[in-house]
Design an enzyme around this catalytic site. Structure first.
Site, mmCIF file in Angstrom:
data_model
loop_
_atom_site.group_PDB
_atom_site.id
_atom_site.type_symbol
_atom_site.label_atom_id
_atom_site.label_comp_id
_atom_site.label_asym_id
_atom_site.label_seq_id
_atom_site.Cartn_x
_atom_site.Cartn_y
_atom_site.Cartn_z
ATOM 1 N N GLU A 168 0.723 -1.147 0.026
ATOM 2 C CA GLU A 168 -0.015 0.063 -0.033
ATOM 3 C C GLU A 168 1.085 1.191 -0.085
ATOM 4 O O GLU A 168 0.542 2.328 -0.525
ATOM 5 C CB GLU A 168 -1.217 -0.104 1.313
ATOM 6 N N LYS A 204 -13.394 1.705 -3.002
ATOM 7 C CA LYS A 204 -14.143 1.838 -1.609
ATOM 8 C C LYS A 204 -15.595 2.674 -2.014
ATOM 9 O O LYS A 204 -16.647 2.560 -1.528
ATOM 10 C CB LYS A 204 -13.524 2.820 -0.645
ATOM 11 N N HIS A 241 8.225 -26.242 1.079
ATOM 12 C CA HIS A 241 7.464 -27.288 0.198
ATOM 13 C C HIS A 241 6.523 -26.972 -0.591
ATOM 14 O O HIS A 241 5.402 -27.586 -0.892
ATOM 15 C CB HIS A 241 7.024 -28.327 1.243
HETATM 16 O O1 PA5 Z 1 -3.045 1.481 5.903
HETATM 17 C C1 PA5 Z 1 -4.158 2.029 5.923
HETATM 18 O O2 PA5 Z 1 -4.316 3.165 5.844
HETATM 19 C C2 PA5 Z 1 -5.383 1.169 5.719
HETATM 20 O O3 PA5 Z 1 -4.946 -0.167 5.291
HETATM 21 C C3 PA5 Z 1 -6.434 1.430 6.683
HETATM 22 O O4 PA5 Z 1 -5.793 1.057 7.951
HETATM 23 C C4 PA5 Z 1 -7.560 0.610 6.338
HETATM 24 O O5 PA5 Z 1 -8.228 0.982 5.171
HETATM 25 C C5 PA5 Z 1 -8.616 0.860 7.435
HETATM 26 O O6 PA5 Z 1 -9.101 2.023 7.635
HETATM 27 P P1 PA5 Z 1 -9.618 2.787 8.859
HETATM 28 O O7 PA5 Z 1 -8.773 2.458 10.034
HETATM 29 O O8 PA5 Z 1 -9.933 4.229 8.518
HETATM 30 O O9 PA5 Z 1 -10.904 1.838 9.116
#
Ligand code: PA5
Length: 463
Positions: free
Chosen positions: A294, A436, A323
């Site tokens: 990410e 989203k 394996h």
């Molecule tokens: O790293 C990130 O920003 C994302 O993976 C968020 O943690 C994830 O989308 C969850 O978001 P939130 O904490 O707003 O529910």
């Protein structure tokens, strides 16, 4: 402490085509790396830079509140249920799996030294949610709902289901079973928490989900199950100090970031495998995959050019995946950097009994499983180098809070430095937003009508 061994990524070992002249590259990038480290440390206190995670080792106030709350509720609950997804869950899972005794939730209360079990609901699979709620006694459960934005559909839908059931089972007292960890001011969860009067903890400003494990997001669940949060904080403080060193020859996060960056951009190795030789560290790989993917997977660089940057992270577990995946890693495309994590001393030394000596497995008797797992790590690494496949080995002395915190923090800094080398924004995730928005549209959220129409048109065209 943590040791990084990059010898098997060097051209001396895996050849010029697949390896780097690492000392030469360290010299070439010495100034750029020093500038990156200086710059990150200068920017970290500025709002909007998303670098507040670099200050989490120094947040005495949160540490105090977390410990205070955990001691207040000690003995009151048999279970902790964490609701969250992505960065709000993966760090918690990684650290609890690493630091609690294996099979924690199956151990007796005595074996858990009076500490509660811990469950993470980080998905919206109806069967698993239903099953969990059918065995979990909510009267004996504290629920920690974690979402920075306060509106993530997965987390909030879980929360709505769990809150309803809590209310049914407990009546008015349900509120004392809920703790919300969210933004200090904004978001729907913050609003609900205030209206309903839940205990709250804060996801600090400028700390993104995937960098939040050492904020209250992780610290609270850790403290609730009896993990020594001071040890974690000491680990990140010491690592932070070590990684302030601007000399690449002394900075392991910078070294691994540069090696990965150059392997990708110069040698076409755009896959990064994380392979700990410890089942307790299995979920460190899951956490790393999210952190790396990410943070570094970006369409555009900071200048707005389309670059489609980012090495693809892959999770693996030693020795299990020898394996499963190693055949491919040895003989398939030579497009990976494989990171081993080795543990020098396991908590247990387990001897293999001297039985079946008259058979072909007799050689195992009298040795320890510990020797076997480390022998497998060594032989896999050497076999990979025989095939000219580059590997990096990260070694930790023991799986304990101090070392795990150091490891995770080191990987966070490594990711931030890699992001600067790629010249991308490490801390946003625009590519997640589109899906989203489509989900909100499909679920009829107000304000998403336009996306709903666009989505319907696209879905119809695809059919
Ligand atoms: O790293 C990130 O920003 C994302 O993976 C968020 O943690 C994830 O989308 C969850 O978001 P939130 O904490 O707003 O529910």
């Amino acid at each position: 402490m943590i040791n990084l061994n990059y010898k098997n990524a060097d051209a001396n070992v895996v050849g010029n085509e697949n390896g780097l002249n690492i000392q030469q590259e360290f010299a070439n990038y010495k100034n750029q790396i020093a500038d990156i480290i200086t710059n990150l440390n200068q920017r970290k206190d500025k709002p909007g830079q998303w670098l507040q995670w670099m200050n989490l080792g120094y947040n005495e106030e949160t540490l105090w509140y977390v410990k205070e709350f955990a001691s207040m509720v000690k003995g009151k609950f048999e279970n902790v249920l964490v609701l969250g997804i992505g960065g709000s869950a993966l760090g918690g899972i990684a650290v609890t799996e690493a630091l609690l005794k294996p099979y924690w939730n199956l151990l007796s209360e005595e074996q858990r030294e009076g500490n509660p079990r811990i469950f993470f609901l980080d998905n919206i699979d109806p069967d698993s949610i239903n099953s969990m709620l059918s065995f979990l006694d909510l009267k004996k459960t504290i629920v920690n709902v974690i979402t920075k934005s306060g509106s993530t559909a997965e987390t909030m839908s879980q929360f709505m289901i769990v809150k309803n059931k809590l209310e049914q089972d407990l009546g008015e007292d349900y509120r004392s079973h809920i703790v919300a960890t969210t933004d200090k001011k904004t978001g729907i969860l913050r609003q609900i928490a205030e209206q309903e009067g839940y205990k709250t903890f804060v996801v600090p400003d400028d700390v993104g989900g995937r960098f939040s494990v050492f904020s209250a997001v992780g610290l609270l669940p850790f403290a609730l199950v009896g993990i020594d949060v001071d040890q974690l904080i000491n680990g990140i403080k010491d690592m932070d100090l070590a990684l302030k060193n601007t000399d690449i020859n002394e900075n392991i996060a910078a070294q691994n970031a540069l090696i990965h960056y150059l392997m990708d951009t110069k040698k076409g190795k755009n896959l990064s495998v994380m392979m700990p030789y410890s089942s307790r560290l299995k979920y460190v790989s899951d956490w790393y995959v999210q952190l790396w993917a990410e943070s570094l997977g970006k369409e555009k660089n900071k200048n707005g050019d389309v670059v489609h940057a980012g090495p693809t992270p892959i999770k693996a577990l030693g020795a299990t995946d020898q394996h499963s995946q190693i055949q491919l890693y040895n003989e398939g495309p030579n497009d990976k950097v494989i990171n081993f994590i080795r543990v020098k001393d396991y908590d247990t030394t387990l001897e293999i009994p001297k039985i079946f000596e008259y058979t072909g497995i007799g050689y195992l008797g009298g040795k320890t499983i510990n020797t076997l797992i480390n022998a497998e790590a060594d032989s896999t690494r050497v076999a990979l180098s025989d095939y000219n496949r580059p590997t990096i080995t990260i070694t930790i002395d023991k799986v304990n809070g101090y070392n795990i915190a150091q490891l995770l923090y080191m990987l966070e800094v490594q990711t931030a430095i890699a992001g600067e080398l790629y010249n991308i924004n490490t801390f946003n995730q625009p590519g997640v937003e589109q899906a989203k928005n489509y989900t909100y549209a499909l679920m009829g959220r107000a304000g998403y009508e336009e996306s709903a129409q666009a989505l319907k048109d696209k879905m119809a065209a695809a059919v």
